[in-house]
Design a protein around this motif. Structure first.
Motif, short mmCIF file in Angstrom:
data_model
loop_
_atom_site.label_atom_id
_atom_site.label_comp_id
_atom_site.label_asym_id
_atom_site.label_seq_id
_atom_site.Cartn_x
_atom_site.Cartn_y
_atom_site.Cartn_z
N SER A 68 -4.30 20.48 12.76
CA SER A 68 -5.43 21.11 13.44
C SER A 68 -6.62 21.27 12.50
O SER A 68 -6.50 21.09 11.29
CB SER A 68 -5.01 22.49 13.97
N TYR A 69 -7.74 21.61 13.09
CA TYR A 69 -8.93 21.89 12.29
C TYR A 69 -9.35 23.34 12.44
O TYR A 69 -10.51 23.70 12.24
CB TYR A 69 -10.04 20.89 12.65
N ILE A 70 -8.37 24.19 12.77
CA ILE A 70 -8.58 25.63 12.75
C ILE A 70 -8.90 26.06 11.32
O ILE A 70 -8.23 25.65 10.38
CB ILE A 70 -7.32 26.35 13.26
N ALA A 71 -9.93 26.88 11.17
CA ALA A 71 -10.38 27.29 9.83
C ALA A 71 -10.73 28.77 9.84
O ALA A 71 -11.90 29.14 9.92
CB ALA A 71 -11.58 26.46 9.39
N PRO A 72 -9.73 29.66 9.77
CA PRO A 72 -10.04 31.08 9.71
C PRO A 72 -10.72 31.43 8.38
O PRO A 72 -10.30 30.91 7.36
CB PRO A 72 -8.66 31.74 9.82
N PRO A 73 -11.81 32.19 8.39
CA PRO A 73 -12.27 33.06 9.47
C PRO A 73 -13.29 32.45 10.43
O PRO A 73 -13.76 33.15 11.33
CB PRO A 73 -12.92 34.20 8.70
#
Length: 272
Positions: A68-73
């Motif tokens: 995925s390319y989820i990047a928290p925050p």
């Protein structure tokens, strides 16, 4: 004893359709694919994710992970929930995420910003754990895992057993430094990304760095990771399927040599 199976990151071939990626991987003796969320399996399309899962499994391959390319925050739990649903449809046992805002060095974060990112990742890990999915943090320049101390600190700040580190050397990192770094973070690592680049990110045939990767994978430290472990090829020279065929042949030979070395280490003294 660590045993790595050969994998492929689908982002290596962003211009190829999933069916073609599967065929190429199967042809080259690859055992599993990490499907990227930017092109091949976009988040929020579970029906298509199930289609890619069928393509993969029908070819006798494993779905290693959802890249995925989820990047928290930068991304919150709502965005992660969509990714998690897609990963489940894909049959992915792991989701790879980017720790921190993309293309930002770890040294630029304040303590509060780090704490916020760690808390978000922890909450995502709990959501994932509820459906038996693990999280793997990309180990990458321009992130909160862009160097050893920051990566170790982040894992301590997250403090969640469902969070692991992918590992890869920074392009051009000398072998001794790469081995020291891998040993330092190794107990938290899951999979390893494999590539042949230099410091300027010029790509080479894997054969040019065969000895480098043989040493790294032979000396992989013990890990708390509970599942199958993959070394995952990515980003071949010129994005070329022909180069990938050549690299995959070298890659399988390296993994066979590593396995033989591990078996020799495990054999009792004096055994035939």
């Amino acid at each position: 004893m660590t045993r790595f199976r050969p994998g492929l990151c689908s982002v290596t071939f962003r211009t190829l359709a999933p069916r073609t990626v599967v065929r190429l991987a199967a042809e080259c003796g690859i055992a599993g694919i990490e499907w990227g969320g930017d092109v091949h399996v976009p988040p929020g399309q579970p029906d298509f994710a199930r289609h890619v899962r069928r393509l993969t499994e029908d070819a006798g391959l494993s779905v290693i992970s959802y890249g995925s390319y989820i990047a928290p925050p930068s991304d919150d739990e709502q965005a992660f929930a969509t990714v998690l649903e897609t990963a489940q449809a894909l049959g992915a046992p792991n989701i790879r995420i980017w720790p921190g805002s993309r293309n930002r060095d770890s040294a630029t974060y304040s303590p509060d910003e780090r704490a916020h990112a760690a808390a978000l990742i922890r909450r995502m890990a709990r959501l994932a754990d509820a459906v038996s999915v693990t999280l793997g943090l990309e180990y990458h320049p321009n992130s909160l895992t862009d160097e050893r101390a920051s990566a170790q600190r982040l894992m301590a700040e997250i403090d969640d057993p469902n969070v692991f580190l992918y590992w890869q050397p920074r392009p051009g990192l000398p072998l001794d430094e790469a081995l020291d770094e891998f040993r330092a973070v190794g107990s938290d690592t899951s999979h390893v990304h494999v590539f042949a680049w230099d410091r300027e990110k010029t790509r080479y045939p894997l054969a040019d760095q065969r000895d480098y990767w043989t040493e790294i994978l032979t000396n992989a430290p013990a890990t708390r990771w509970p599942g199958e472990r993959f070394a995952i090829l990515e980003f071949v020279r010129d994005d070329s399927p022909e180069q990938f065929r050549a690299d995959a042949a070298v890659f399988r030979q390296v993994l066979e040599e590593v396995q033989l070395s591990e078996e020799d280490k495990a054999r009792p003294p004096g055994a035939a």
